[in-house]
Scaffold this motif. Structure first.
Motif, mmCIF file in Angstrom:
data_model
loop_
_atom_site.group_PDB
_atom_site.id
_atom_site.type_symbol
_atom_site.label_atom_id
_atom_site.label_comp_id
_atom_site.label_asym_id
_atom_site.label_seq_id
_atom_site.Cartn_x
_atom_site.Cartn_y
_atom_site.Cartn_z
ATOM 1 N N LEU A 71 0.824 -1.210 0.000
ATOM 2 C CA LEU A 71 0.000 0.000 0.000
ATOM 3 C C LEU A 71 0.855 1.256 0.000
ATOM 4 O O LEU A 71 0.530 2.246 -0.675
ATOM 5 C CB LEU A 71 -0.940 -0.009 1.209
ATOM 6 N N LYS A 72 1.947 1.218 0.729
ATOM 7 C CA LYS A 72 2.858 2.363 0.735
ATOM 8 C C LYS A 72 3.447 2.579 -0.654
ATOM 9 O O LYS A 72 3.568 3.720 -1.132
ATOM 10 C CB LYS A 72 3.980 2.142 1.749
ATOM 11 N N LEU A 73 3.798 1.482 -1.329
ATOM 12 C CA LEU A 73 4.354 1.581 -2.679
ATOM 13 C C LEU A 73 3.309 2.131 -3.647
ATOM 14 O O LEU A 73 3.623 2.984 -4.496
ATOM 15 C CB LEU A 73 4.835 0.201 -3.139
ATOM 16 N N LEU A 74 2.073 1.685 -3.517
ATOM 17 C CA LEU A 74 1.001 2.196 -4.375
ATOM 18 C C LEU A 74 0.752 3.684 -4.117
ATOM 19 O O LEU A 74 0.428 4.442 -5.043
ATOM 20 C CB LEU A 74 -0.284 1.402 -4.141
ATOM 21 N N ALA A 75 0.927 4.098 -2.866
ATOM 22 C CA ALA A 75 0.772 5.521 -2.544
ATOM 23 C C ALA A 75 1.886 6.333 -3.197
ATOM 24 O O ALA A 75 1.657 7.423 -3.736
ATOM 25 C CB ALA A 75 0.784 5.719 -1.033
ATOM 26 N N GLU A 76 3.110 5.786 -3.191
ATOM 27 C CA GLU A 76 4.229 6.472 -3.832
ATOM 28 C C GLU A 76 4.023 6.567 -5.344
ATOM 29 O O GLU A 76 4.454 7.534 -5.981
ATOM 30 C CB GLU A 76 5.535 5.741 -3.526
ATOM 31 N N GLN A 77 3.342 5.568 -5.907
ATOM 32 C CA GLN A 77 3.065 5.557 -7.336
ATOM 33 C C GLN A 77 1.865 6.431 -7.696
ATOM 34 O O GLN A 77 1.610 6.703 -8.866
ATOM 35 C CB GLN A 77 2.795 4.116 -7.808
ATOM 36 N N GLY A 78 1.107 6.866 -6.671
ATOM 37 C CA GLY A 78 -0.021 7.754 -6.915
ATOM 38 C C GLY A 78 -1.347 7.056 -7.148
ATOM 39 O O GLY A 78 -2.343 7.706 -7.484
#
Length: 308
Positions: free
Chosen positions: A64-71
């Motif tokens: 989820l953190k990675l998806l947040a970084e990807q927008g």
């Protein structure tokens, strides 16, 4: 050991990084949201994702953190993560972690340097940094990955010893001749017993890998899939000497396979051949699996470039 170097070494390895599991899980979450037709504001519940994908909270949080970084998602106070907009490109979309890509490229650079004779059989971390013009942190991380794969061994201090490579055309021919004798024979050993749990997991991984768009850094994962395939089938043979022989061959051939130069067509053919062999074994047709393994090794021998 130099205290400053040790501190830099430890500092570099303590940086939190998204793992391959977290990156893959992020892609799976996107595909699920696409299939569900989820829209903006859709709430992603950690516990639900853990149950759905049969993983713990740690990789879910990393994904989820990675998806947040990807927008793709955003974190909101007292609500966790929510979807920012509809997912258009899934299921083809793959979330790529730039930090992991950097390590994979260094992985391949080390393989190329070993194949070209630029890296000696034994060297220190600092020598690798100097020869390759790389940073210490990524070098240490990749060396540890190589150690987990049995391709390097840690020496006292900062020294590392590389597994000896196959470094001539004749050695390569001898390797394939040897493997063509040993590996198919392991499949028809009276003691052979297919690990069905591994079969289902490995087959799914092969199929998922085949669907991904090829890029050079995937050569590292392809090596891991290939190595696991051959080693696990040798383990299923129930013959410890077959297993030992295959493990040794995997180590000898490692850097040739990591420096992939055979194009995406051979990648697809190799994956398909692996799946056919596994399916034959799952169906109890070990003699067909024997013939398919022979053909697979012959195809691999014929397509790979001869070392001069």
């Amino acid at each position: 050991m130099n205290t400053a170097v040790l501190q830099e070494d430890l500092h570099a390895t303590e940086q939190p990084r998204a793992s391959r599991l977290q990156s893959d899980l992020a892609g799976r979450i996107l595909r699920m949201l696409k299939e569900q037709g989820a829209g903006p504001g859709h709430h992603l519940v950690e516990l639900d994702l853990c149950r759905l994908f049969d993983v713990s909270r740690t990789p879910v949080r990393g994904a989820l953190k990675l998806l947040a970084e990807q927008g793709a998602v955003e974190q909101r106070a007292n609500r966790g993560y929510v979807l920012r907009g509809p997912i258009i490109e899934a299921p083809e979309v793959e979330v790529i972690n730039p930090a992991n890509e950097e390590d994979q490229r260094l992985f391949i650079t080390i393989a190329e340097a070993r194949n070209a004779g630029r890296l000696p059989d034994q060297c220190s971390q600092q020598e690798i940094v100097r020869i390759l013009g790389a940073k210490l942190g990524p070098v240490v991380r990749v060396l540890r990955q190589l150690a987990d794969l049995g391709l390097v061994e840690r020496k006292p201090g900062n020294g590392w010893s590389f597994a000896l490579p196959i470094n001539s055309g004749q050695a390569r021919e001898d390797s394939y001749s040897f493997r063509s004798i040993v590996e198919p024979a392991g499949l028809i050993e009276p003691t052979f017993e297919l690990d069905l749990e591994w079969y289902e997991r490995s087959r799914a991984r092969h199929i998922a890998f085949r669907k991904r768009k090829w890029r050079d850094t995937l050569a590292v994962e392809l090596f891991e899939i290939n190595s696991d395939f051959h080693e696990q089938l040798a383990r299923c043979s129930g013959n410890r000497y077959v297993l030992d022989a295959v493990q040794r061959q995997n180590r000898l051939r490692s850097f040739l396979n990591i420096q992939w130069v055979n194009g995406v067509e051979r990648v697809l053919d190799s994956i398909d051949e692996h799946v056919q062999i596994m399916d034959a074994l799952a169906n109890g047709d070990n003699r067909r699996a024997y013939d398919l393994m022979k053909a697979h090794l012959t195809s691999a021998r014929d397509v790979e470039p001869t070392i001069s």
